[in-house]
Design an enzyme around this catalytic site. Sequence first.
Site, PDB file in Angstrom:
ATOM      1  N   GLU A   1      -4.962 -12.855   6.587  1.00 17.83           N
ATOM      2  CA  GLU A   1      -5.875 -11.719   6.702  1.00 17.83           C
ATOM      3  C   GLU A   1      -7.182 -11.963   5.958  1.00 17.83           C
ATOM      4  O   GLU A   1      -7.783 -11.031   5.411  1.00 17.83           O
ATOM      5  CB  GLU A   1      -5.188 -10.442   6.207  1.00 17.83           C
ATOM      6  CG  GLU A   1      -4.353 -10.600   4.946  1.00 17.83           C
ATOM      7  CD  GLU A   1      -3.486  -9.387   4.657  1.00 17.83           C
ATOM      8  OE1 GLU A   1      -3.687  -8.329   5.289  1.00 17.83           O
ATOM      9  OE2 GLU A   1      -2.612  -9.493   3.785  1.00 17.83           O
TER      10      GLU A   1
ATOM     11  N   HIS B   1       0.823  -1.209   0.000  1.00 18.29           N
ATOM     12  CA  HIS B   1       0.000   0.000   0.000  1.00 18.29           C
ATOM     13  C   HIS B   1       0.861   1.266   0.000  1.00 18.29           C
ATOM     14  O   HIS B   1       0.349   2.348  -0.288  1.00 18.29           O
ATOM     15  CB  HIS B   1      -0.927   0.009   1.215  1.00 18.29           C
ATOM     16  CG  HIS B   1      -1.902  -1.118   1.213  1.00 18.29           C
ATOM     17  ND1 HIS B   1      -2.889  -1.251   0.271  1.00 18.29           N
ATOM     18  CD2 HIS B   1      -2.029  -2.195   2.038  1.00 18.29           C
ATOM     19  CE1 HIS B   1      -3.596  -2.349   0.506  1.00 18.29           C
ATOM     20  NE2 HIS B   1      -3.083  -2.932   1.574  1.00 18.29           N
TER      21      HIS B   1
ATOM     22  N   ASP C   1      -8.079  -6.187   7.096  1.00 13.42           N
ATOM     23  CA  ASP C   1      -8.516  -6.999   5.960  1.00 13.42           C
ATOM     24  C   ASP C   1      -9.302  -8.219   6.437  1.00 13.42           C
ATOM     25  O   ASP C   1     -10.244  -8.656   5.773  1.00 13.42           O
ATOM     26  CB  ASP C   1      -7.306  -7.443   5.131  1.00 13.42           C
ATOM     27  CG  ASP C   1      -6.827  -6.337   4.198  1.00 13.42           C
ATOM     28  OD1 ASP C   1      -7.484  -5.296   4.129  1.00 13.42           O
ATOM     29  OD2 ASP C   1      -5.786  -6.524   3.537  1.00 13.42           O
TER      30      ASP C   1
END
Length: 261
Positions: free
Chosen positions: A143, A43, A169
């Site tokens: 996740e 990210h 997540d």
Amino acid sequence: MNARKWLQSSGMKLGTIVTIDHAAIVEIARLAGFDWLWIDGEHGRFDEVSAATACAVNSGGPPTFVRLPDRSATSIKRFLDVGCDGIILPQVSSAADADDIARAALYPPRGERSVGIARAQGYGSRFEECLHSQDYAIVVQIESATGVRNAEAIVGHAAVDAVIIGPYDLSGSLGIPGKVDAPQVVESIAKIQAICKEAGKPCGIFAATAEKASMYAKSGFDLIAVGMDCSILLGGYEAMRARIVGGLKADRDMREDLRPT
């Protein structure tokens, strides 16, 4: 350093996530005294070049782990070549995922990692040593609900050195995005942590706040990544501005109270 041995050493290890691809941010995080740094290529803005710079800036400091943008063989070999202490693989949901990671991350005969000359190999000076030993760590993130169901097989995989839980997540996968304190999420986290403990594998987790990190530390997590640079910067700026504006308002209110009627 041998990151695999470092992971197995006793004591909770507190790190933070660096998303802004600038050497100064990495150096500031290092100076803050964290036990490890998480360089984010998923990210965050880091690519192989800026990740290599981050590792070089942090050389001799706390271990540097790089989260890859994906689990592809190309990403794995290219980011391992930057010379990080370990890679973090997102969204690992099955033993088959771990098999794929092992093939790409380990040299023959254990895997199929291709041979290159880069920073990880000391630009050739450590070539033979790197071929015949593994001092870098392979960390997987669980996740998703599927990952929780397959946690025992993932954690037990020989190539997996540690696990980091992604609570946000995970909450989304369970249909309750952002509700990391919901019972389903808490139970899933506890299940993964128990499986890791039984297998003797370090278990980590992301904490958005210092308070949450303290709670996870008391729960016995081995690795905790608290906050990230962008939110820490924003929070610091907001707090400073609020303090100044609040002080000015308090002064105005006091003057109003003292004004003769």
